[in-house]
Design a protein around this motif. Structure first.
Motif, mmCIF file in Angstrom:
data_model
loop_
_atom_site.group_PDB
_atom_site.id
_atom_site.type_symbol
_atom_site.label_atom_id
_atom_site.label_comp_id
_atom_site.label_asym_id
_atom_site.label_seq_id
_atom_site.Cartn_x
_atom_site.Cartn_y
_atom_site.Cartn_z
ATOM 1 N N SER A 135 0.824 -1.221 0.000
ATOM 2 C CA SER A 135 0.000 0.000 0.000
ATOM 3 C C SER A 135 0.856 1.268 0.000
ATOM 4 N N THR A 136 2.129 1.145 0.322
ATOM 5 C CA THR A 136 3.023 2.310 0.357
ATOM 6 C C THR A 136 3.516 2.677 -1.036
ATOM 7 N N PHE A 137 3.800 1.671 -1.844
ATOM 8 C CA PHE A 137 4.314 1.924 -3.189
ATOM 9 C C PHE A 137 3.221 2.461 -4.114
ATOM 10 N N PRO A 138 3.552 3.377 -5.008
ATOM 11 C CA PRO A 138 2.585 3.837 -6.013
ATOM 12 C C PRO A 138 2.381 2.765 -7.076
ATOM 13 N N ASP A 139 1.333 2.895 -7.837
ATOM 14 C CA ASP A 139 0.996 1.878 -8.838
ATOM 15 C C ASP A 139 2.103 1.693 -9.879
ATOM 16 N N ASN A 140 2.808 2.765 -10.222
ATOM 17 C CA ASN A 140 3.836 2.640 -11.259
ATOM 18 C C ASN A 140 5.058 1.859 -10.801
ATOM 19 N N ARG A 141 5.121 1.545 -9.514
ATOM 20 C CA ARG A 141 6.221 0.741 -8.998
ATOM 21 C C ARG A 141 5.787 -0.697 -8.709
ATOM 22 N N LYS A 142 4.568 -1.049 -9.113
ATOM 23 C CA LYS A 142 4.046 -2.387 -8.861
ATOM 24 C C LYS A 142 3.981 -3.194 -10.150
ATOM 25 N N GLY A 143 3.812 -4.494 -10.003
ATOM 26 C CA GLY A 143 3.650 -5.362 -11.144
ATOM 27 C C GLY A 143 2.258 -5.255 -11.720
ATOM 28 N N SER A 144 2.027 -5.940 -12.819
ATOM 29 C CA SER A 144 0.727 -5.873 -13.478
ATOM 30 C C SER A 144 -0.392 -6.434 -12.613
ATOM 31 N N GLY A 145 -0.045 -7.263 -11.617
ATOM 32 C CA GLY A 145 -1.052 -7.798 -10.716
ATOM 33 C C GLY A 145 -1.225 -6.970 -9.455
ATOM 34 N N GLY A 146 -0.518 -5.827 -9.382
ATOM 35 C CA GLY A 146 -0.653 -4.950 -8.227
ATOM 36 C C GLY A 146 0.252 -5.303 -7.058
ATOM 37 N N ASP A 147 1.206 -6.203 -7.260
ATOM 38 C CA ASP A 147 2.107 -6.594 -6.170
ATOM 39 C C ASP A 147 3.408 -5.818 -6.258
ATOM 40 N N VAL A 148 4.148 -5.787 -5.144
ATOM 41 C CA VAL A 148 5.428 -5.071 -5.115
ATOM 42 C C VAL A 148 6.554 -5.976 -5.598
ATOM 43 N N ALA A 149 7.658 -5.359 -5.968
ATOM 44 C CA ALA A 149 8.836 -6.120 -6.374
ATOM 45 C C ALA A 149 9.376 -6.909 -5.187
ATOM 46 N N LYS A 150 9.883 -8.099 -5.486
ATOM 47 C CA LYS A 150 10.402 -8.968 -4.435
ATOM 48 C C LYS A 150 11.795 -9.465 -4.810
ATOM 49 N N ALA A 151 12.481 -10.046 -3.834
ATOM 50 C CA ALA A 151 13.874 -10.459 -4.018
ATOM 51 C C ALA A 151 13.984 -11.927 -4.403
ATOM 52 N N ASN A 152 14.999 -12.242 -5.177
ATOM 53 C CA ASN A 152 15.395 -13.630 -5.425
ATOM 54 C C ASN A 152 16.909 -13.715 -5.256
ATOM 55 N N CYS A 153 17.500 -14.812 -5.628
ATOM 56 C CA CYS A 153 18.941 -15.000 -5.392
ATOM 57 C C CYS A 153 19.784 -13.965 -6.135
ATOM 58 N N ALA A 154 19.366 -13.631 -7.361
ATOM 59 C CA ALA A 154 20.147 -12.705 -8.176
ATOM 60 C C ALA A 154 20.151 -11.297 -7.614
ATOM 61 N N THR A 155 19.170 -10.965 -6.789
ATOM 62 C CA THR A 155 19.085 -9.612 -6.246
ATOM 63 C C THR A 155 20.369 -9.242 -5.524
ATOM 64 N N CYS A 156 20.900 -10.174 -4.743
ATOM 65 C CA CYS A 156 22.152 -9.931 -4.013
ATOM 66 C C CYS A 156 23.373 -10.471 -4.762
ATOM 67 N N HIS A 157 23.264 -11.686 -5.295
ATOM 68 C CA HIS A 157 24.451 -12.367 -5.811
ATOM 69 C C HIS A 157 24.958 -11.789 -7.128
ATOM 70 N N GLN A 158 24.076 -11.530 -8.062
ATOM 71 C CA GLN A 158 24.434 -10.870 -9.322
ATOM 72 C C GLN A 158 25.597 -11.546 -10.045
ATOM 73 N N GLY A 159 25.527 -12.884 -10.114
ATOM 74 C CA GLY A 159 26.485 -13.633 -10.929
ATOM 75 C C GLY A 159 27.677 -14.212 -10.204
ATOM 76 N N VAL A 160 27.784 -13.978 -8.889
ATOM 77 C CA VAL A 160 28.914 -14.535 -8.135
ATOM 78 C C VAL A 160 28.390 -15.305 -6.934
#
Length: 347
Positions: A290-315
């Motif tokens: 509810s804090t993020f504006p719509d332009n920062r959400k996905g097409s389903g209205g959810d916020v961005a989330k983390a996966n392994c690549a978010t931190c690791h970035q290839g290493v």
């Protein structure tokens, strides 16, 4: 005749270029990490390693002093890190700005006419992200060890980390093709494979499934993996391998992929990483919907989330295992102390 020969040579040259595009140009190095005959080797390319080393250089720390009045006594509306000295607090704000919003500066989170104002959503998010850093560094040492994380680990000078995911899956095809489960649409997140391109909602959120294909009983009376769930498992495993820049055998013994006893110690650490992602996405990211504006959400209205690549970035170790916490110890207030509440039954 000469023209035909030239045309054939040109065609063969173009074909060779296309065919060899995905191949590694020598020299390629390999390191045996397990018993001979098990295929447990890690492959590396010196040129790629040099590029990754440059991309994982640490930013210079901002010097500050712990002496002087507390930030909470000098500034208004300081809800986190108020126990730092005013000098430490200001230095960290400058560092955080360079990590997350180097182009926008302070105005990315603050109303410069009134720094105490909370009207910008980015300020609310930034506060929560600081708390997320503290939680990861304090409670998830089984994964991040004493190296820990900072805002820079994920952002690297970007407002939004370059590797994120949303809940929705592109289900291409009409009634004839049915639900393709996000397959045959290669993207970086699934290592450019034909596997599901977004398997993360099955494993990296609360109450998620175990990434298992083989049942845990001798007879097929317990776990039953469907074809679609199996594809999701291989999709997320390909993501993990690609995100860390390692082979499957970095964690698994190739003769018995499912056996924990025959796996490497990294498999346990990776398991804790999955549990950590569940915690991050469930308790820190999703509540900010509810804090993020719509332009920062996905097409389903959810916020961005983390996966392994978010931190690791290839290493296999973010920032090649170099820690920034010695310069920002307040981001790990309980590092090394007994954890509470984050022990999850292994499955």
């Amino acid at each position: 005749m000469k023209n035909w020969t030239q045309k054939i040579a040109l065609a063969l040259g173009i074909f060779a270029m296309m065919f060899l595009t995905a191949c590694e140009r020598p020299p390629v190095e390999s390191k045996q990490t397990g018993y001979r005959g098990t295929g447990m080797d890690q492959i590396s390319n010196p040129r790629t390693d040099r590029q990754l080393a440059k991309l994982n250089e640490l930013p210079p720390p901002m010097p500050s002093s712990a002496d002087g009045p507390k930030a909470s006594a000098v500034y208004k509306n300081v809800k986190v890190l108020g126990n730092l000295s005013a000098a430490q607090f200001s230095a960290f704000m400058v560092s955080m700005t360079s990590w997350v919003a180097p182009n926008q500066g302070c105005t990315y989170c603050h109303n410069v006419q009134n720094f105490a104002d909370d009207s910008l959503y980015t300020k609310t998010v930034a506060r929560r992200m600081i708390q997320m850093n503290q939680s990861i560094n304090s409670n998830w040492s089984d994964h991040v060890k004493t190296t820990g994380v900072t805002c820079y680990t994920c952002h690297r000078g970007n407002n939004i980390p370059q590797n994120i995911w949303f809940d929705t899956v592109d289900k291409r095809g009409g009634n004839m093709l049915g639900n393709t489960n996000g397959q045959n649409d290669p993207v970086k997140a699934n290592a450019y494979s034909s596997l599901p391109k977004q398997p993360f909602s099955s494993y990296f959120v609360a109450n998620a499934n175990a990434a298992r294909v083989i049942g845990d009983t001798a007879l097929p009376t317990g776990h039953k993996a469907t074809l679609q769930s199996t594809e999701n498992v291989y999709g997320v495993m390909s993501h993990m391998s690609h995100s860390l820049g390692v082979n499957c055998t970095f964690c698994h013994n190739s003769r018995a992929f499912s056996s924990w006893e025959e796996s490497t110690p990294q498999r346990v650490q990776a398991w804790y990483g999955i549990q950590m992602l569940k915690d991050v996405n469930t308790n820190f990211m999703t509540p900010l919907t509810s804090t993020f504006p719509d332009n920062r959400k996905g097409s389903g209205g959810d916020v961005a989330k983390a996966n392994c690549a978010t931190c690791h970035q290839g290493v296999n170790k973010p920032l090649l295992g170099k820690s920034m916490l010695q310069d920002y110890p307040f981001l790990a207030p309980n590092n090394g102390k007994p954890k509470e509440g984050n022990q999850v039954a292994k499955n």
